[in-house]
Design an enzyme around this catalytic site. Structure first.
Site: not given
Length: 880
Positions: A127, A267, A270-271, A303-304
């Site tokens: 990304e 940071g 999220e793959n 979050h991820e």
């Protein structure tokens, strides 16, 4: 490194691709300097597209080895290739198989985008546009493909072979090599592809979903550091449970893996099924991590993971919709942390972050809407506006609709758009459909840049028992937007009576008021509350219900009353923070006039009462007693900023508060000392936070160096140890106590890179003109690496972003050093360099001399030939 092409991408130019790629099979033969990638794409011409329409695939610094269609080599006349694009000139059919073999060099990839090596571990970051550095592809978010991946590597070098989805097969190969195959059944965009291969340790666990499925969990770290991932694993399991309970979202694969690497631009990422993290946000124990580190790990792990549904199962149609996954997921992780810890304290911390990072963005040359309309380099739009303000916009939807209707809208969003590449309009539509409300005016929060400003005056008529508010909203011009439309602004409020309780009122005219929220729709509104037998004190924008700036005509005694009595914790904090800010601005004005600041005794007395109020959470008291940062004061002043005068006023106020409350602060400091077991929970962290704020005040008084040195020496955890070192390095730089503590810290932690980042950070943020020489010297320290993003951010990023007096030296040397360093970083990693450069976004707010020198430094960067697209975009917009 891509140089700037000058191309500007515009939202209105979006159109679907001519071709789709429903499936892709990839085979990696890993080698440090020459990895071979064979990608077999199933390509389909979109319905309505003319036969023979060229297929244009994205690349970035790629070396093409071969290209085949349906198993047959393609003749050179049938395609055109450059390192940045592969064009199949006349595809032969509506559906065909395209095989592309490329060669990449992971070891030379210092940009850390695409496939690279970090400490011997192969790793990817795709990304936003990193996949095109691996193979030629339609590298855009609306191309959703099912991935099957085979990885081959020497077993001794890379016993671990990971990719997205579920494991399918693994086995041995000749010559000491082995392989693993992975399949992800859920179509995903290329930016979510991931691969990790290397020799890592594993912390294993499992999770049972709400439907009874068992999921294998793994966190992979450097050997010997497995125990340091325990808190991250606990946070992951709590996140999975919370998402089921709050949003009904169940995890959908058989495995969920996290890998921690030391070289990472972001940071975390999220793959799908294989999250890759900066090791800073995975590794922690009480001796190496602060309470802030624990809280960040908890939030970022969540979050991820939450992205699995808000970002992965439902992705964004194009990069203009980035906030659809990021802003929404930030809102979700904020809610998770609020439930895990203290909701009021978490809310105050969120607003402080928003004001410190997003408000300056909105007020400067880099301002852009939450959904941008154009960009030149997408990496530069991973901003506080997209993330933090994007979260605030989602929060406002919940405020407007209420919790029940908001949940119904989210349920419909998941049902309607699962498997889609969606847009902001799709997101808003589900809330309109479930509520029946028209959100077209509210949608301007997504489409219009800038921070709205609301001014409010009030009057009470004792004879008619009416309380009247005169309210006006406005939005200042931002780049490319001189005229602003009126916003829908939801303001939570209370009318507080003498006993601290909200007063009941009768009829309201002039605005819609529902469930304690006043809704603004017009430029000017006169709102009248009837049936009030006594004058209330207005508490407005409770919980920071709208991300605005607020000018509220209010007497100091009313603010003092709210600071001590408001039932809304955020507004209570805000009232005291406003008193402190007003005092600091007045002190700054006096300093400019060569007069010493003077502060009302009532301010110090109120600080003492807040500190001693045991009915308030320790963490809340710590936040209330923390003075507004120098950058916060500068933002409120707006123009003609002299950082030295702000610093002097702030120090004077801190010393005044410490002097008035010395006895009480010392007593409370002693009471907060605890020899019990360390716990990184809200209560333990809150007690340490309050004690360390008191330390910061007491370090200003006579004997402060000795006091801080004792705190440092007796610390049993990193939170207290770092606080003691900060008090010494910032308040007593150069003293024997400070020199000794810095040396002891360095000696003890020299082999731990993440802890040494704290050592760099503390020195880089030490105020005063000598900081520049300190930072310059530390760039030659053996623990510093200009190629590692964490090291660069801890030293250079902290100096430019958090050291107002050191960076903004009147002679301009701080700017010159910064410009030189940014260009050095850019040679290796343009993305990190561009993010560093945003520290200069507020240069026009400085007084004229500093302003001129800052501009010279920016221009010097722009003069460099072949500047990367990332950095050139930031500098040009900053100077515009």
């Amino acid at each position: 490194m891509r140089t700037d092409t000058g191309q500007v991408f515009k939202l209105e130019d979006y159109r679907p691709s001519d071709y789709l790629i429903p499936a892709i099979d990839m085979a990696f033969a890993l080698a440090p300097d020459a990895t071979r990638v064979v990608a077999t794409l199933t390509v389909e011409r979109r319905q309505g597209v003319a036969a023979g329409t060229p297929l244009l695939l994205d690349g970035d610094e790629l070396k093409l080895v071969r290209v085949e269609i349906d198993g047959k080599p393609l003749k050179e006349a049938a395609y055109a290739v450059t390192p940045d694009q592969l064009t199949i000139l006349a595809p032969p059919a509506a559906r065909f198989s395209l095989t592309i073999e490329t060669e990449v060099n992971p070891s030379a990839n210092s940009a850390l985008m695409g496939l690279y090596r970090s400490n011997g571990v192969y790793c990817t970051q795709c990304e936003a546009e990193g996949f095109r550095r691996i193979t030629y592809f339609l590298d855009r978010p609306d191309i959703l493909s099912v991935y099957t991946v085979r990885i081959e590597a020497p077993k001794a070098e890379a016993p671990l072979l990971l990719s997205n989805g579920n494991p399918v097969r693994h086995g041995e190969l000749a010559g000491g090599r082995h392989f693993a195959e992975w399949h992800d059944p859920f179509p995903k965009p290329s930016y979510l592809f991931a691969l990790v291969a290397g020799d890592l340790g594993r912390l294993a666990d499992e999770f049972t979903t709400m439907s009874g499925r068992k999921v294998e969990l793994g966190i992979y770290v450097e050997h010997g550091k497995e125990a340091l991932a325990s808190y991250a694993m606990d946070a992951l399991k709590r996140s999975m449970t919370w998402d089921e309970e709050k949003f009904g979202r169940e995890y959908d694969l058989d495995v969920f893996n996290i890998v921690a690497v030391s070289d990472f631009n972001m940071g975390a990422m999220e793959n799908k099924g294989l999250n890759i993290f900066n090791d800073k946000y995975v590794l922690a124990d009480q001796q190496t991590a602060t309470d802030a580190d624990f809280a960040n790990i908890e939030a970022i792990i969540a979050h991820e993971y939450f992205h699995n549904w808000t970002g992965n199962r439902i992705t964004c149609r194009d990069w203009f919709q980035l906030c659809l996954k990021e802003g929404l997921t930030v809102y979700r992780d904020h809610e998770f942390s609020a439930d895990q810890r203290s909701r009021p304290v978490k809310r105050i911390a969120e607003v402080r972050t928003l004001r410190a990072h997003q408000f300056p963005e909105d007020q400067g040359p880099l301002a852009h809407p939450v959904r941008p309309r154009r960009y030149r380099e997408i990496n530069n739009f991973y901003t506080a506006t997209v993330y933090e303000k994007g979260s605030e916009v989602v929060r406002m939807i919940r405020t407007i609709l209420g919790a029940e209707m908001f949940r119904a809208g989210m349920d419909l969003y998941f049902e309607r758009h699962d498997g889609d590449a969606a847009t902001i309009d799709d997101f808003l539509k589900v809330f309109e459909d479930v509520s029946g409300q028209d959100l077209s005016q509210f949608a301007l929060w997504y489409h219009q840049a800038g921070t709205p400003h609301v001014t409010v005056s009030s009057a009470y008529n004792a004879s008619t028992h009416e309380f009247t508010l005169e309210i006006e909203q406005s939005s200042p011009p931002t780049p490319s937007e001189s005229r602003k439309r009126l916003m829908h602004i939801p303001l939570a409020f209370g009318l507080v009576g003498p006993d601290g309780e909200d007063l009941a009122f009768g009829e309201v005219s002039g605005a819609t008021v529902e469930d304690g929220v006043l809704h603004l729709h017009k430029r000017r509104q006169t709102v009248v509350f009837k049936g009030l037998s006594e004058r209330p004190v207005l508490s407005l924008n409770r919980g920071f219900s709208a991300p605005i700036t607020l000018s509220l005509e209010q007497k100091p005694e009313d603010r003092i009353f709210l600071a001590g009595n408001d039932g809304d914790a955020f507004s209570r904090w805000q009232a005291f923070n406003t008193l402190l800010t007003d005092a600091l601005i007045a002190g700054f004005r006096r300093m400019l006039g060569n007069r010493q600041p003077e502060f009302a005794a009532s301010l110090g007395e109120l600080a003492g009462r807040i500190a001693a109020n045991a009915s308030l959470e320790p963490a809340f008291r710590a936040l209330a007693l923390t003075l507004p940062a120098e950058a916060d004061i500068a933002r409120e002043i707006g123009k003609g900023i002299d950082p030295d005068a702000i610093f002097a006023a702030r120090e004077a106020l801190a010393r005044s508060i410490a002097t008035v409350n010395e006895e009480g602060f010392r007593q409370l400091y002693a009471e907060l000392n605890s020899d019990g077991p360390f716990r990184p929970d809200a209560d333990g962290a809150g007690r340490r936070a309050l004690r360390n704020v008191l330390l910061d005040y007491l370090a200003l008084l006579p004997g402060g160096a000795e006091f801080a040195a004792l705190h440092f020496a007796s610390a049993t955890n990193m939170t207290d140890r770092a606080a003691g070192l900060t008090a010494l390095a910032h308040r007593h730089a150069g003293t024997p106590q400070a020199v000794d503590a810095l040396a002891r810290f360095e000696n003890e932690y020299s082999s731990d890179a993440l802890v040494m980042d704290k050592w760099f950070l503390i020195q880089a943020s030490a105020p005063g003109p000598a900081a520049l020489d300190t930072v310059r010297g530390l760039t030659a320290h053996p623990a510093f690496s200009i190629g590692n993003p964490n090291r660069v951010r801890s030293l250079i990023g902290t100096f430019a972003g958090a050291n107002q007096t050191g960076f903004h030296r009147a002679d301009g040397e701080g700017y010159r050093f910064f410009a030189e360093t940014v260009l050095e970083v850019e040679k290796r990693n343009p993305q990190v360099a561009a993010r560093l450069a945003t520290a200069m976004r507020s240069w026009r707010s400085l007084e004229p001399v500093r302003q001129g020198k800052a501009r010279e430094a920016l221009v010097s960067i722009l003069k460099v030939e072949k500047l990367s697209a990332d950095l050139k975009d930031i500098i040009e917009r900053t100077l515009a």
